[in-house]
Write an enzyme that holds these catalytic residues in place. Structure first.
Site, PDB file in Angstrom:
ATOM      1  N   ARG A  35      19.513  30.661  58.141  1.00 48.68           N
ATOM      2  CA  ARG A  35      20.266  29.687  57.336  1.00 48.68           C
ATOM      3  C   ARG A  35      20.996  30.388  56.200  1.00 48.68           C
ATOM      4  NH1 ARG A  35      18.098  24.181  57.623  1.00 48.68           N
ATOM      5  NH2 ARG A  35      16.078  24.400  58.614  1.00 48.68           N
ATOM      6  N   THR A  37      20.725  29.488  53.179  1.00 49.75           N
ATOM      7  CA  THR A  37      19.844  29.465  52.003  1.00 49.75           C
ATOM      8  C   THR A  37      18.390  29.578  52.445  1.00 49.75           C
ATOM      9  OG1 THR A  37      19.961  27.065  52.158  1.00 49.75           O
ATOM     10  CG2 THR A  37      21.353  28.076  50.490  1.00 49.75           C
ATOM     11  N   GLY A  40      13.771  27.001  54.117  1.00 48.81           N
ATOM     12  CA  GLY A  40      13.435  26.357  55.383  1.00 48.81           C
ATOM     13  C   GLY A  40      13.756  24.876  55.427  1.00 48.81           C
ATOM     14  N   VAL A 238      12.441   2.245  73.246  1.00 48.06           N
ATOM     15  CA  VAL A 238      13.888   2.178  73.396  1.00 48.06           C
ATOM     16  C   VAL A 238      14.216   2.830  74.726  1.00 48.06           C
ATOM     17  CG1 VAL A 238      16.089   2.971  72.447  1.00 48.06           C
ATOM     18  CG2 VAL A 238      14.241   2.276  70.898  1.00 48.06           C
ATOM     19  N   ALA A 271      13.134   9.431  64.918  1.00 49.71           N
ATOM     20  CA  ALA A 271      12.093  10.143  64.157  1.00 49.71           C
ATOM     21  C   ALA A 271      10.775  10.013  64.905  1.00 49.71           C
ATOM     22  CB  ALA A 271      11.990   9.564  62.743  1.00 49.71           C
ATOM     23  N   ARG A 274       8.266  16.221  65.630  1.00 48.02           N
ATOM     24  CA  ARG A 274       8.986  17.500  65.614  1.00 48.02           C
ATOM     25  C   ARG A 274       8.303  18.470  66.577  1.00 48.02           C
ATOM     26  NH1 ARG A 274      12.548  18.262  61.457  1.00 48.02           N
ATOM     27  NH2 ARG A 274      12.145  20.493  61.330  1.00 48.02           N
ATOM     28  N   HIS A 445      -9.103   6.941  30.046  1.00 46.59           N
ATOM     29  CA  HIS A 445      -8.739   5.522  30.087  1.00 46.59           C
ATOM     30  C   HIS A 445      -7.527   5.294  29.194  1.00 46.59           C
ATOM     31  CE1 HIS A 445      -9.094   1.180  30.212  1.00 46.59           C
ATOM     32  NE2 HIS A 445      -8.919   1.183  28.893  1.00 46.59           N
TER      33      HIS A 445
HETATM   34  P1  FAD Z   1      10.399  25.679  58.254  1.00 48.58           P
HETATM   35  O1  FAD Z   1      10.389  25.101  56.913  1.00 48.58           O
HETATM   36  O2  FAD Z   1      11.008  24.877  59.360  1.00 48.58           O
HETATM   37  O3  FAD Z   1      11.144  27.083  58.122  1.00 48.58           O
HETATM   38  C1  FAD Z   1      11.450  27.863  59.214  1.00 48.58           C
HETATM   39  C2  FAD Z   1      12.713  28.646  58.918  1.00 48.58           C
HETATM   40  O4  FAD Z   1      12.861  29.629  59.913  1.00 48.58           O
HETATM   41  C3  FAD Z   1      13.991  27.811  58.962  1.00 48.58           C
HETATM   42  O5  FAD Z   1      14.693  27.938  57.763  1.00 48.58           O
HETATM   43  C4  FAD Z   1      14.788  28.393  60.125  1.00 48.58           C
HETATM   44  O6  FAD Z   1      16.188  28.446  59.861  1.00 48.58           O
HETATM   45  C5  FAD Z   1      14.225  29.787  60.206  1.00 48.58           C
HETATM   46  N1  FAD Z   1      14.323  30.396  61.533  1.00 48.58           N
HETATM   47  C6  FAD Z   1      13.929  29.876  62.715  1.00 48.58           C
HETATM   48  N2  FAD Z   1      14.115  30.758  63.710  1.00 48.58           N
HETATM   49  C7  FAD Z   1      14.643  31.871  63.135  1.00 48.58           C
HETATM   50  C8  FAD Z   1      15.057  33.108  63.638  1.00 48.58           C
HETATM   51  N3  FAD Z   1      14.936  33.417  64.941  1.00 48.58           N
HETATM   52  N4  FAD Z   1      15.572  34.002  62.779  1.00 48.58           N
HETATM   53  C9  FAD Z   1      15.705  33.705  61.463  1.00 48.58           C
HETATM   54  N5  FAD Z   1      15.312  32.540  60.928  1.00 48.58           N
HETATM   55  C10 FAD Z   1      14.782  31.641  61.757  1.00 48.58           C
HETATM   56  N6  FAD Z   1       5.934  18.380  54.480  1.00 48.58           N
HETATM   57  C11 FAD Z   1       5.168  18.151  53.404  1.00 48.58           C
HETATM   58  O7  FAD Z   1       4.132  18.794  53.227  1.00 48.58           O
HETATM   59  N7  FAD Z   1       5.503  17.200  52.463  1.00 48.58           N
HETATM   60  C12 FAD Z   1       6.631  16.446  52.608  1.00 48.58           C
HETATM   61  O8  FAD Z   1       6.912  15.605  51.742  1.00 48.58           O
HETATM   62  C13 FAD Z   1       7.459  16.673  53.734  1.00 48.58           C
HETATM   63  N8  FAD Z   1       8.588  15.952  53.892  1.00 48.58           N
HETATM   64  C14 FAD Z   1       9.391  16.203  54.983  1.00 48.58           C
HETATM   65  C15 FAD Z   1      10.535  15.437  55.143  1.00 48.58           C
HETATM   66  C16 FAD Z   1      11.361  15.637  56.238  1.00 48.58           C
HETATM   67  C17 FAD Z   1      12.625  14.804  56.404  1.00 48.58           C
HETATM   68  C18 FAD Z   1      11.033  16.666  57.190  1.00 48.58           C
HETATM   69  C19 FAD Z   1      11.934  16.930  58.364  1.00 48.58           C
HETATM   70  C20 FAD Z   1       9.892  17.422  57.034  1.00 48.58           C
HETATM   71  C21 FAD Z   1       9.050  17.200  55.930  1.00 48.58           C
HETATM   72  N9  FAD Z   1       7.871  17.926  55.747  1.00 48.58           N
HETATM   73  C22 FAD Z   1       7.072  17.667  54.666  1.00 48.58           C
HETATM   74  C23 FAD Z   1       7.444  18.979  56.700  1.00 48.58           C
HETATM   75  C24 FAD Z   1       7.794  20.368  56.141  1.00 48.58           C
HETATM   76  O9  FAD Z   1       9.180  20.447  55.905  1.00 48.58           O
HETATM   77  C25 FAD Z   1       7.365  21.448  57.132  1.00 48.58           C
HETATM   78  O10 FAD Z   1       5.986  21.274  57.441  1.00 48.58           O
HETATM   79  C26 FAD Z   1       7.555  22.835  56.544  1.00 48.58           C
HETATM   80  O11 FAD Z   1       8.894  23.039  56.201  1.00 48.58           O
HETATM   81  C27 FAD Z   1       7.090  23.890  57.549  1.00 48.58           C
HETATM   82  O12 FAD Z   1       7.309  25.160  57.029  1.00 48.58           O
HETATM   83  P2  FAD Z   1       7.590  26.414  57.996  1.00 48.58           P
HETATM   84  O13 FAD Z   1       7.825  27.568  57.096  1.00 48.58           O
HETATM   85  O14 FAD Z   1       6.551  26.498  59.028  1.00 48.58           O
HETATM   86  O15 FAD Z   1       8.949  26.058  58.763  1.00 48.58           O
HETATM   87  P1  NAI Z   2       5.295  11.580  63.234  1.00 46.00           P
HETATM   88  O1  NAI Z   2       4.500  12.301  64.225  1.00 46.00           O
HETATM   89  O2  NAI Z   2       4.786  11.372  61.857  1.00 46.00           O
HETATM   90  O3  NAI Z   2       5.636  10.107  63.784  1.00 46.00           O
HETATM   91  C1  NAI Z   2       6.299   9.891  64.995  1.00 46.00           C
HETATM   92  C2  NAI Z   2       6.083   8.436  65.409  1.00 46.00           C
HETATM   93  O4  NAI Z   2       6.935   8.159  66.493  1.00 46.00           O
HETATM   94  C3  NAI Z   2       4.660   8.148  65.866  1.00 46.00           C
HETATM   95  O5  NAI Z   2       4.211   6.958  65.277  1.00 46.00           O
HETATM   96  C4  NAI Z   2       4.791   8.029  67.379  1.00 46.00           C
HETATM   97  O6  NAI Z   2       3.847   7.166  67.958  1.00 46.00           O
HETATM   98  C5  NAI Z   2       6.195   7.454  67.483  1.00 46.00           C
HETATM   99  N1  NAI Z   2       6.861   7.694  68.760  1.00 46.00           N
HETATM  100  C6  NAI Z   2       6.798   8.800  69.543  1.00 46.00           C
HETATM  101  N2  NAI Z   2       7.593   8.637  70.624  1.00 46.00           N
HETATM  102  C7  NAI Z   2       8.181   7.425  70.505  1.00 46.00           C
HETATM  103  C8  NAI Z   2       9.117   6.696  71.293  1.00 46.00           C
HETATM  104  N3  NAI Z   2       9.621   7.206  72.420  1.00 46.00           N
HETATM  105  N4  NAI Z   2       9.494   5.465  70.874  1.00 46.00           N
HETATM  106  C9  NAI Z   2       9.003   4.929  69.716  1.00 46.00           C
HETATM  107  N5  NAI Z   2       8.101   5.587  68.926  1.00 46.00           N
HETATM  108  C10 NAI Z   2       7.712   6.816  69.317  1.00 46.00           C
HETATM  109  O7  NAI Z   2       6.713  12.331  63.240  1.00 46.00           O
HETATM  110  P2  NAI Z   2       7.935  12.264  62.236  1.00 46.00           P
HETATM  111  O8  NAI Z   2       7.904  11.027  61.425  1.00 46.00           O
HETATM  112  O9  NAI Z   2       9.122  12.567  63.068  1.00 46.00           O
HETATM  113  O10 NAI Z   2       7.644  13.499  61.282  1.00 46.00           O
HETATM  114  C11 NAI Z   2       7.554  14.838  61.821  1.00 46.00           C
HETATM  115  C12 NAI Z   2       6.652  15.678  60.999  1.00 46.00           C
HETATM  116  O11 NAI Z   2       7.200  15.917  59.727  1.00 46.00           O
HETATM  117  C13 NAI Z   2       5.300  15.045  60.817  1.00 46.00           C
HETATM  118  O12 NAI Z   2       4.367  15.794  61.543  1.00 46.00           O
HETATM  119  C14 NAI Z   2       5.015  15.113  59.371  1.00 46.00           C
HETATM  120  O13 NAI Z   2       3.828  15.793  59.137  1.00 46.00           O
HETATM  121  C15 NAI Z   2       6.178  15.882  58.756  1.00 46.00           C
HETATM  122  N6  NAI Z   2       6.612  15.125  57.581  1.00 46.00           N
HETATM  123  C16 NAI Z   2       5.764  15.029  56.516  1.00 46.00           C
HETATM  124  C17 NAI Z   2       6.080  14.273  55.429  1.00 46.00           C
HETATM  125  C18 NAI Z   2       5.110  14.159  54.316  1.00 46.00           C
HETATM  126  O14 NAI Z   2       4.181  14.948  54.258  1.00 46.00           O
HETATM  127  N7  NAI Z   2       5.259  13.215  53.410  1.00 46.00           N
HETATM  128  C19 NAI Z   2       7.355  13.565  55.334  1.00 46.00           C
HETATM  129  C20 NAI Z   2       8.154  13.696  56.520  1.00 46.00           C
HETATM  130  C21 NAI Z   2       7.791  14.475  57.581  1.00 46.00           C
END
Ligand code: FAD
Ligand code: NAI
Length: 466
Positions: A35, A37, A40, A238, A271, A274, A445
């Protein structure tokens, strides 16, 4: 060719924390990130931008709805969506720059480009301009994270049918947003757009929301979000999506089969989970293969290939930033020859809706399935004076403790600021505390944290304020 002690592929919470720890321990370290930046998924398109929009939309709704008016604050806010997105993007940019600073401070080389493993101890990096660099490493850490799972028949066109990244930067407030998947992303981002004015329908395959959650807590969250206006279609799937010029027509049917109904949306957020990101990583060159679920397995951070380690979303366990960070520290300490453990029993999880949900340890359903005898202490926020005075008394704290030893086995909270309070129970559980230990600790408190103590008291039936 540059030679390193450790080359880390991926600059997310797994990769950047591993790189920083390696630098601290005096290892010569490079982090490869494709990326533009660092940070991740978490910093760029995950945890941080979603929390920026959750915060801003919560304040907007408080001002636009009854909440401010009930407090005697009369305002007529209007939404400036472009500014809301701009402040989010600025905060994200400053956080990603912060990681660059930490890399410099800890002598981590950021190798910009996409990394491919080319046999044991070799990583080839291709930059955006096509330039290729070869790196030699005693140890390689795979921290490449995850990407959204796609749904057959519902093609993400990034215009009308979007993934979480698209839902973090929509150009307008949808009239009707349909979210497929009642998981963490669906509920958090669904909440953002509902607060900004969308009608939100969540379609979930199973008959409950957030399937991994303690059931009583999940039901309470569903009740609360329904009251706020989110519509849930549980036990539904769906089966098709037709994209038009300004909307999508979805075909929805009961999960077990039955009559198909159609639902019109102007945006659809997919959603449904992942999956690990391993494309183009050159795993075949070191004989590694993902398992049937597409996950690269690890044993105490080690892969089956010599000197290749795996951490974060790309491997097993919850896909959470703080889990990736824990694994990063343990992995690097193991590489450096130190002892290190990750306690997978004490990894908290939070859903940043309003009310928030925060959990750690076992759910009631897990304890029942294990045949583990337990006691329950529960305390409602309606009986907590600070929550009441702030008009945010929806929710409860539930403590599950071993029937015989009283050791705390699980804690499930729904309510105000519980994301900030779950850490207290993580500390307690790491020290193998009993519910009586927490019940005997003085809490300030008036704070919401008093509910944590009262719930612990309730385990032995002596909660004093409910
Ligand atoms: P990533 O953060 O995915 O980082 C992997 C990096 O590797 C990426 O930047 C990618 O570009 C890079 N990469 C991949 N392949 C290569 C390659 N071959 N060469 C070079 N670079 C590469 N988790 C929480 O704990 N709290 C939250 O509130 C939360 N909210 C979330 C909200 C959303 C919308 C999403 C999608 C996720 C959220 N998560 C949350 C989950 C969290 O983002 C991930 O669990 C976390 O980022 C995982 O870290 P990681 O380092 O394993 O992977
Ligand atoms: P998720 O695993 O939390 O939820 C996916 C939902 O989709 C489940 O309820 C599942 O039963 C449903 N589902 C699966 N297939 C379906 C289908 N074909 N039709 C309808 N429903 C279906 O996954 P989500 O929300 O995509 O998040 C991915 C990951 O990102 C999570 O594992 C979570 O840990 C991480 N994340 C964490 C956050 C946090 O810590 N606050 C915030 C956002 C993401």
């Amino acid at each position: 060719m540059s030679a390193y002690d450790v080359v880390i592929i991926g600059g997310g919470p797994g990769g950047y924390n591993a790189a920083i720890r390696a630098g601290q321990l005096g290892l010569k370290v490079a982090c490869v990130e494709g990326r533009e930046t660092l940070g991740g998924t978490c910093l760029n398109v995950g945890c941080m931008p979603s929390k920026a929009l959750l915060h801003a939309s919560e304040l907007y709704e408080a001002a636009a709805g009854k909440e401010f008016a009930d407090l005697g604050i009369e305002v007529k806010p209007s939404l400036n969506l472009a500014q809301m997105m701009k402040q989010k993007d600025e905060s994200v940019a400053s956080l990603t720059k912060g990681i660059e600073f930490l890399f410099r401070k800890n002598k981590v080389d950021w190798i910009k480009g996409w990394g491919r493993i080319d046999g044991l101890g070799r990583v080839v990096v291709t930059a955006a301009d096509g330039a290729v660099v070869e790196l030699q490493a005693k140890d390689i850490v795979i921290a490449t994270g995850s990407q959204p799972t796609s749904l057959p028949g519902v093609t993400i066109d990034h215009r009308r049918i979007i993934d979480s990244t698209g839902a973090l930067s929509l150009p307008e407030v949808p009239r009707h947003l349909v979210v497929i998947g009642a998981g963490v992303i669906g509920l958090e981002l669904g909440s953002v757009w509902r607060r900004l004015g969308s009608q939100v329908t969540v379609v979930e395959y199973l008959d409950r929301i957030c399937p991994g959650l303690d059931q009583e807590t999940g039901k309470a969250l569903q009740r609360s979000l329904s009251k706020q206006g989110v519509t849930f279609k549980l036990g539904s799937k769906v089966s098709g999506a037709a994209i038009g010029e300004d909307g999508v027509e979805l075909s929805i049917e009961p999960a077990g089969g039955g009559a198909v109904e159609s639902l019109q949306a102007d945006y659809v957020l997919v959603a449904i989970g992942r999956r690990p990101y391993i494309e183009g990583l050159g795993l075949e060159s070191i004989g590694l293969e993902p398992n049937a679920r597409g996950v690269l397995e690890n044993h105490r951070s080690r892969s089956a290939a010599d000197g290749v380690w795996i951490i974060g979303d790309v491997t097993s366990g919850p896909m959470l930033a703080h889990k990736a960070e824990e694994e990063a520290i343990a992995c690097i300490e193991r590489i450096a020859g130190k002892g290190a453990e990750v306690n997978y029993d004490v990894i908290p999880s939070v859903i940043y809706t309003k009310p928030e949900v925060a959990c750690v340890g076992k759910s009631e359903e897990q304890l029942k399935a294990e045949g583990h005898s337990y006691k329950v202490g529960k305390f409602p926020f309606t009986a907590n004076s600070r929550a009441k005075i702030n008009h945010e008394a929806d929710g409860f704290v539930k403590v599950l403790a071993d029937e015989r030893t009283d050791e705390i086995l699980g804690v499930h909270m729904i309510g105000p600021s519980v994301s900030e309070m779950i850490g207290e129970y993580c500390v307690a559980m790491e020290f193998a505390a009993s519910s009586a230990d927490v019940a005997l600790i003085c809490h300030p408190h008036p704070t919401r944290s008093e509910a944590l103590r009262q719930a612990a008291m309730a385990v032995e039936g002596w909660a004093m304020q409910a």
